[in-house]
Design a protein around this motif. Structure first.
Motif, short mmCIF file in Angstrom:
data_model
loop_
_atom_site.label_atom_id
_atom_site.label_comp_id
_atom_site.label_asym_id
_atom_site.label_seq_id
_atom_site.Cartn_x
_atom_site.Cartn_y
_atom_site.Cartn_z
N SER A 64 0.92 -1.24 -0.06
CA SER A 64 0.08 -0.05 -0.08
C SER A 64 1.04 1.34 0.15
N ASP A 65 2.04 1.08 0.33
CA ASP A 65 2.88 2.19 0.42
C ASP A 65 4.20 2.13 -0.68
N LEU A 262 -10.64 -0.07 -6.92
CA LEU A 262 -9.64 -0.59 -7.76
C LEU A 262 -8.61 -1.38 -6.48
N SER A 263 -7.31 -1.39 -6.79
CA SER A 263 -6.53 -2.29 -6.22
C SER A 263 -6.14 -1.72 -4.64
N SER A 264 -5.93 -2.75 -3.90
CA SER A 264 -5.72 -2.28 -2.29
C SER A 264 -4.27 -1.95 -2.29
N SER A 265 -3.44 -2.28 -3.24
CA SER A 265 -1.98 -2.06 -3.28
C SER A 265 -1.80 -0.98 -4.33
N THR A 290 -14.39 3.41 -3.04
CA THR A 290 -13.62 3.36 -2.08
C THR A 290 -11.98 2.97 -2.68
N THR A 291 -11.15 3.94 -1.86
CA THR A 291 -9.37 4.03 -2.51
C THR A 291 -8.92 2.79 -2.14
N GLY A 292 -9.15 2.27 -0.91
CA GLY A 292 -8.25 1.37 -0.10
C GLY A 292 -7.10 2.10 0.46
N PRO A 293 -6.08 1.32 1.12
CA PRO A 293 -5.21 2.00 2.08
C PRO A 293 -3.90 2.53 0.81
N ALA A 294 -3.94 2.32 -0.29
CA ALA A 294 -2.88 2.99 -1.27
C ALA A 294 -3.10 4.28 -1.66
N VAL A 295 -4.18 4.82 -1.37
CA VAL A 295 -4.52 6.16 -2.16
C VAL A 295 -5.47 7.05 -0.96
N ASP A 296 -5.09 8.11 -0.83
CA ASP A 296 -5.85 9.21 0.19
C ASP A 296 -7.11 9.46 -0.48
N PRO A 297 -8.30 9.36 0.12
CA PRO A 297 -9.43 9.48 -0.65
C PRO A 297 -9.51 11.03 -0.54
N ALA A 298 -8.83 11.89 0.21
CA ALA A 298 -9.09 13.46 -0.10
C ALA A 298 -8.39 13.80 -1.27
N THR A 299 -7.51 13.14 -1.89
CA THR A 299 -6.84 13.61 -3.22
C THR A 299 -7.72 13.38 -4.35
#
Length: 440
Positions: A64-65, A262-265, A290-299
């Motif tokens: 995710s990072d 889309l992807s969680s990674s 849902t963005t998942g942990p790889a993308v900040d939803p605020a962006t």
């Protein structure tokens, strides 16, 4: 009396929840489970009641990072480049490290069965060296070559006639050839573990007592014949722990609900998410993205009818959804199909094009390219929403998944191996004529 199981996992994004689902089911049946895994997974491992154990020398990552991703396949420019990174950074390159860590754990805490994701050939090597039964988990449609069926990864339909079969033989040879570059590292791991070398990487994947395919049999090519040790045991559709358990907030109104995931990674999916949101803004729908942990939803910039959130339990959302827009990761695809929800697939890489082609083959969705415009995405969504055949096909697959998962075949297969070969008694006998044909 409970048995002892060792799971060996890596931070492989969508491959993790299905494996942990199997581990949790074993724990619920009174067994003891230890899980070798990346540091980024240990909290999630502990949450299911298993004992987490970190890798010592094997690679550690967090997909995710992007700065902590071991493979960094999002930097590859071609599918072959993506494949080479997986081969060299997980499957073969660090096989000796995975084998060393797994073998040390098996010696310190003997297990009745070793269970590992199929790509960790180093862990499989350790199980073979330790003489314990080994189960590999394939968390997608069966990914290895078979006598019938097109090669994995090209998204091809089944061949018909002699020319089609010739096509498959030629292309299978081409897709297998790049594995040869990983053979020296794999054989170094085998030699260090006290095992003889193998002739091919593909052959090494089969050196297990069972390969459990955590995918609906109906989603695979029906004419394929599988090796005797392969079992289709149905998908695991549990939501990951990071998705939470609270009832998700949904956009207001009664317009058709679209789930976007889309992807969680990390796969450089920011722009695709925004194009999807823009497309949905032109349609009479409401959407949860849902963005998942790889993308900040605020962006992610989205119109008023699209609610953007970091995560939500997808199974709860799918009970109300009319369509899912997804990268065609296996987890999201089978959850949607299990709920009878058709899909618009936008593959980003990895196995996703293959999964999307299988979804289309059963008539439960359509595919658009990852560079598709918002207008093209909107047309695909309208096509699925307004075409009743897609929902009918998804509901048909849902009924087949329900029947297939009414019994936990994965747990039954693993327990059977544990009963046949208690810890310390040596390797369980492989499949033979008495074990019957592969379940179809």
């Amino acid at each position: 009396m409970g048995k002892d199981f060792l799971f060996a996992l890596w931070a492989g994004g969508g491959a993790v929840p299905p494996a942990l689902s199997v581990a949790r089911a074993l724990i619920e049946r009174g067994h003891r489970v230890r899980v070798l895994a990346d540091a980024s997974l240990l909290e999630e491992v502990a949450a299911i009641g298993a004992e987490p154990v970190g890798w010592t020398t094997a690679p550690q990552g967090d997909p995710s990072d992007p700065d902590k991703d071991v493979i960094r396949d999002f930097e590859a420019r071609t599918p072959l480049g993506e494949f080479a990174r997986l081969r060299d950074r997980i499957v073969c390159g660090p096989a000796a490290d995975y084998a060393r860590d797994t073998l040390a754990e098996l010696r310190a805490h003997p297990a009745d069965v070793l269970v590992t994701e199929y790509v960790l050939l180093g862990a499989l090597t350790a199980g073979e060296a330790a003489g314990v039964p080994v189960v590999s988990l394939a968390t997608t449609v069966y990914p290895l070559p078979t006598p019938e069926g097109p090669p994995f990864g090209l998204g091809l339909s089944p061949a018909t006639g002699p020319l089609g079969r010739l096509r498959d033989r030629i292309l299978t040879g081409m897709t297998v050839k790049p594995w040869a570059k990983g053979l020296p590292a794999l054989n170094a791991a085998r030699t260090a573990s006290g095992l003889p070398p193998t002739d091919s990487v593909i052959e090494a994947f089969d050196r297990v007592d069972r390969c459990l395919v955590l995918s609906p049999r109906t989603l695979d090519h029906p004419e394929r014949r599988f090796p005797a040790h392969v079992r289709h045991v149905g998908p695991r559709i549990d939501d990951p722990a990071w998705a939470g358990k609270r009832e998700p907030e949904l956009p207001p109104g009664d317009a058709p609900l679209v789930l976007v995931s889309l992807s969680s990674s990390f796969m450089n999916q920011q722009r695709q998410l925004e194009r999807i949101a823009e497309a949905l803004g032109t349609l009479p729908v409401r959407a949860l993205l849902t963005t998942g942990p790889a993308v900040d939803p605020a962006t992610v910039h989205a119109p008023d009818n699209v609610l953007v959130a970091a995560a939500a339990p997808h199974n709860a959302v799918l009970r109300r959804a009319a369509v899912t827009i997804t990268h065609a990761g296996h987890g999201t695809a089978v959850k949607s199909l299990a709920a009878g929800v058709p899909l618009v697939c936008i593959p980003q890489g990895r196995d996703q094009g293959e999964v999307a082609s299988h979804v289309a083959r059963v008539g439960a969705g359509v595919t658009v390219g990852k560079k598709a415009s918002p207008a093209a995405i909107a047309r695909a969504v309208e096509r699925v929403l307004n075409g009743p055949s897609y929902r009918s096909a998804a509901q048909r697959v849902a009924a087949e998944i329900a029947a297939e998962t009414a019994t936990d075949h994965a747990v039954a297969e693993i327990e059977s191996l544990a009963e046949r070969a208690p810890a310390g008694s040596g390797r369980a006998p492989g499949p033979d004529a008495a074990s019957g044909p592969t379940r179809t």
